[in-house]
Write a protein that holds these residues in place. Structure first.
Motif, short mmCIF file in Angstrom:
data_model
loop_
_atom_site.label_atom_id
_atom_site.label_comp_id
_atom_site.label_asym_id
_atom_site.label_seq_id
_atom_site.Cartn_x
_atom_site.Cartn_y
_atom_site.Cartn_z
N VAL A 90 -14.22 30.60 30.82
CA VAL A 90 -13.50 29.33 30.93
C VAL A 90 -13.60 28.56 29.63
CG1 VAL A 90 -13.44 27.10 32.12
CG2 VAL A 90 -13.75 29.20 33.43
N HIS A 91 -14.82 28.53 29.03
CA HIS A 91 -15.00 27.86 27.73
C HIS A 91 -14.10 28.49 26.68
CE1 HIS A 91 -18.63 25.37 28.68
NE2 HIS A 91 -18.72 26.26 29.67
N ALA A 92 -14.05 29.82 26.66
CA ALA A 92 -13.24 30.51 25.65
C ALA A 92 -11.76 30.18 25.81
CB ALA A 92 -13.47 32.01 25.75
N ILE A 93 -11.29 30.21 27.06
CA ILE A 93 -9.87 29.92 27.32
C ILE A 93 -9.52 28.49 26.91
CG2 ILE A 93 -8.17 29.62 29.17
CD1 ILE A 93 -9.53 31.94 30.63
N LEU A 94 -10.38 27.54 27.31
CA LEU A 94 -10.10 26.13 27.02
C LEU A 94 -10.17 25.85 25.52
CD1 LEU A 94 -11.96 24.36 29.96
CD2 LEU A 94 -9.51 24.68 29.67
N ARG A 95 -11.13 26.44 24.82
CA ARG A 95 -11.24 26.21 23.38
C ARG A 95 -9.98 26.72 22.65
NH1 ARG A 95 -15.71 24.86 20.67
NH2 ARG A 95 -17.56 24.31 21.90
N GLU A 96 -9.50 27.87 23.08
CA GLU A 96 -8.31 28.41 22.43
C GLU A 96 -7.06 27.60 22.79
OE1 GLU A 96 -7.63 32.47 23.26
OE2 GLU A 96 -5.71 32.57 22.21
N LYS A 135 -8.89 27.10 39.16
CA LYS A 135 -9.11 28.38 38.47
C LYS A 135 -8.65 29.51 39.36
CE LYS A 135 -13.57 27.67 37.91
NZ LYS A 135 -14.97 27.85 37.53
N PRO A 136 -8.12 30.61 38.75
CA PRO A 136 -7.81 30.77 37.33
C PRO A 136 -6.61 29.93 36.92
CG PRO A 136 -7.02 32.65 38.56
CD PRO A 136 -7.81 31.81 39.52
N PHE A 137 -6.56 29.55 35.60
CA PHE A 137 -5.48 28.69 35.12
C PHE A 137 -4.18 29.48 35.06
CE2 PHE A 137 -9.42 27.30 32.80
CZ PHE A 137 -9.70 26.24 33.64
N ASN A 176 -0.04 26.37 28.95
CA ASN A 176 0.73 25.33 28.27
C ASN A 176 0.72 24.04 29.06
OD1 ASN A 176 1.42 27.04 26.13
ND2 ASN A 176 3.18 27.87 27.24
N LYS A 177 0.85 24.14 30.38
CA LYS A 177 0.82 22.95 31.23
C LYS A 177 -0.56 22.29 31.15
CE LYS A 177 1.53 21.41 35.97
NZ LYS A 177 1.83 21.84 37.37
#
Length: 704
Positions: free
Chosen positions: A18-24, A108-110, A114-115
């Motif tokens: 989740v951290h990786a997805i949000l950071r990117e 989750k999952p997102f 983009n939204k």
């Protein structure tokens, strides 16, 4: 001009991905980001005093609830925003987000990164706007000139209250939000407080005094304020007091933001979450909540009684599939309106899903009150409804349960109402049934049998018995009917009447039928080839209505004949009249395909229910089986002799054969021979026997 600091985001989640997805997704290179995997780590970061603009917080953390850190963050910095992250979307999640003051919540999952990024941008813009407003308010206390400039340029309604003189300056925008002219505002606090909604005023004044007394760092409250046209607008009030060196408040400067549209959107969201989108009736969530309130009220006041009624539209599936889902929805809406018309003002009607509805009948004196409502509804629904110019008939089955002190949870009432409704549907439809405790015991027994039956299918605990079918002219065995028995480990042999109805209801009848089909095909082929039987011997197998509608039936029969080298004439399939009536078009097609395999078809239990000559003309039936009810009293009452004679005569005209079931006496056999019935089966010849016993029977009586 001072530069705007980079936005600081805090991500609190125990899943590294989740951290990786949000950071990117949120461009970590453009912002300052902090991460925490537990509640303790998040508290340490927030407690360090570093400013957080937006926190994305998982609701469920390994060492506690994310709601705790959300509360702490909002208390420390009311201008910071929070977006909750949850594993599933629900009304409770939305409510929790609103209670904690969160900007939004994500699941989750997102699904749409983009939204997600856009939501974060909007939240940060809101934070930045609030921080700008905070800086403006601080400047206003220090400078009348800058205050006046900000008042002319701000979209919010600004005000400045001199606590010593009691005078309040209200900006033009403040007056505009409430439709007031300059002459209608006296410049005192009553201009604002006297317009606050009665339900909100006590809370607003308590918060105001708490801030002035120093118990709250700032004033922030959303409340309703009366507009000049008499309507109420939702306003968000923020204010900060200016204090002297002893900490006594001298001035109170604040702003008003019109948040009516957001409030209405939230109310609409809550309405949508709690109501059915088709009928606009309360949905299951709201109904269960009201049911819980009724139970609590009954516990406080034992004299208060209420009832629950569960309703199901009979044959709604036929309308939905035959006329289309749009017509089905119109039927649901029509039923909902008619249902509401049969209820009293204090009752609640709800749609629980599909064609299932529920009613909470409040303050009923006795069962008769509930029955009266059910009878009104039954009468109302019995009249046809016109949908798009088409006349549609429907009936409703209902179950009624009276609330008693034994019920503790709403689900228990719904369970028993459902049991009663199921009883109504199985005893004829178009009726209602009052719940009785014995029904629950039957339901529990049904569930226990269903569970054991599922294990039996997995373990193949079934055995097939065979009852001889005899030519009444020659007296010789010509075939056998295959009859399934359940060899239950804990009870021994279970007769079909105890488990076949449950298997029909649950769909387990299909794997059971396929087991019987395969066993019967293998066995009759063995009798034909091992020297004890004759090549002409055949076996008949019962096929349920549910199995008849199963797409794979024809392929299964064809495969079994091919795999076991059995001639199609050696297999007969028995179907009931009721199975034909329930879905005539589909059955007609399936029977045509089976006849294409050269398999013979029997109509079982002929004359007991839906007999229609049109079925015999349209369907490729080879043999009629006369129900044992007509054979049992043969010769004792003239009527039965006439019926059997009519069936035999009809069959002869149509060129099909007749088998009489349940022959137990020589007198019955004599009458059937006199009526020129072709074949028969019954205890007079032999009981149903296991395959080994039939083999021995054929070996001892080769001429039979």
């Amino acid at each position: 001009m001072a530069s705007v600091p980079r936005a600081h985001l805090l991500i609190v989640d125990d899943e590294p991905v989740v951290h990786a997805i949000l950071r990117e997704a949120l461009h970590a290179d453009r912002r300052t980001m902090s991460s925490a995997a537990t509640l303790a780590e998040a508290r340490a970061l927030v407690g360090a005093g570093e400013r957080v603009d937006l926190a994305l917080i998982d609701k469920n953390l390994p060492d506690g609830s994310g709601l705790e850190i959300a509360h702490e963050l909002k208390e420390r910095d009311p201008f910071a925003e929070v977006i909750l992250i949850t594993g599933y979307a629900s009304f409770d999640s939305a409510v929790e987000a609103l209670k904690v003051g969160a900007y939004d919540y994500l699941t989750k999952p997102f699904e749409d990164i983009n939204k997600l990024a856009l939501q974060v941008e909007h939240a940060l813009q809101k934070v930045q706007l609030r921080r700008d407003q905070e800086r403006l308010l601080a400047q206003l206390v220090q400078s009348e000139r800058r205050y006046a400039l900000a008042a002319r340029g701000a979209n919010d309604g600004l005000w400045d209250w001199d606590l010593h003189s009691g005078q309040v300056y209200f900006s033009p925008r403040w007056r505009e939000m409430l439709g007031l002219s300059e002459g209608e505002v006296r410049g005192v606090a009553a201009d604002w407080l006297d317009r606050v909604h009665d339900d909100d005023r006590e809370r607003v004044e308590a918060a105001l005094h708490a801030h002035l007394d120093g118990r709250l760092d700032h004033l922030q409250d959303e409340h309703r304020v009366r507009h000049r046209d008499g309507t109420f607008r939702w306003l968000l009030c923020r204010a900060v007091a200016d204090r002297d060196s002893q900490g006594r408040p001298m001035r109170l400067a604040g702003s008003m933001t019109d948040v009516t549209e957001r409030r209405l959107a939230e109310q609409q969201m809550q309405y949508d979450v709690l109501h059915d989108a088709v009928t606009f009736l309360p949905n299951r969530t709201l109904f269960v909540d009201r049911l819980g309130q009724a139970l609590a009220r009954a516990r406080r006041h034992p004299g208060c009684r209420f009832a629950v009624m569960l309703l199901d539209l009979d044959r709604f599936k036929l309308v939905n599939e035959g006329l289309g889902h749009s017509m089905g929805d119109k039927l649901l809406v029509s039923f909902a309106r008619r249902l509401e018309g049969c209820l009293r003002a204090g009752d609640t009607a709800a749609r629980l899903g599909g064609d299932e509805f529920a009613v909470l009948l409040d303050e009923v004196v006795s069962e008769q009150d509930a029955v009266a409502v059910a009878e009104r509804l039954t009468a109302e629904v019995s009249t046809p409804v016109i949908l798009d110019g088409r006349e549609v008939f429907t009936t409703v089955s209902g179950g009624i349960v009276m609330a008693t002190s034994t019920y503790e949870r709403p689900e228990e009432l719904l369970r028993d109402a459902d049991i009663a409704m199921y009883r109504a549907k199985t005893t004829g439809r178009g009726r209602y049934v009052l719940f009785e405790t014995a029904m629950q015991h039957r339901a529990a027994s049904f569930l226990e049998t269903d569970t054991a039956l599922r294990r039996a299918v997995e373990r193949r605990e079934f055995v097939v018995y065979y009852q001889p079918i005899v030519s009444l002219e020659s007296g010789r065995i010509i075939g056998f009917e295959a009859l399934v028995r359940w060899q239950r480990p804990d009870r021994g042999l279970v007769p079909p009447l105890e488990f076949i109805p449950i298997a029909e209801d649950t769909g387990l009848i299909i794997p059971i039928s396929e087991y019987v089909l395969e066993a019967a095909v293998k066995q009759v082929r063995a009798w034909q080839t091992d020297g004890v039987g004759r090549e002409q011997l055949y076996v008949s197998v019962n096929v349920s209505g549910r199995h008849l509608a199963f797409p794979g039936l024809v392929d299964t029969v064809g495969r079994l004949l091919l795999d076991h080298h059995l001639a199609p004439a050696s297999l007969r399939l028995e179907i009931t009249e009721s199975a034909i009536v329930e879905n005539t078009a589909a059955v007609e097609l399936t029977l045509a395909k089976l006849k294409g395999l050269d398999v013979q078809l029997y109509m079982d239990d002929f004359g007991t229910g839906y007999s229609s000559l049109s079925y015999l003309h349209r369907l490729p039936i080879d043999t009629l089986k006369v129900d044992r009810a007509f054979v049992t009293n043969l010769g004792k009452e003239g009527e039965n002799s006439v019926i059997v004679h009519t069936i035999v005569t009809l069959a002869r005209v149509l060129g099909i054969e007749v088998i009489a079931e349940g022959i137990e006496t020589a007198d019955q056999l004599s009458h059937l021979r006199a009526l020129r019935c072709d074949h028969g089966q019954g205890y007079l010849f032999a009981r149903p026997l296991p395959a080994e016993a039939i083999t021995e029977l054929l070996r001892r009586n080769p001429e039979w």
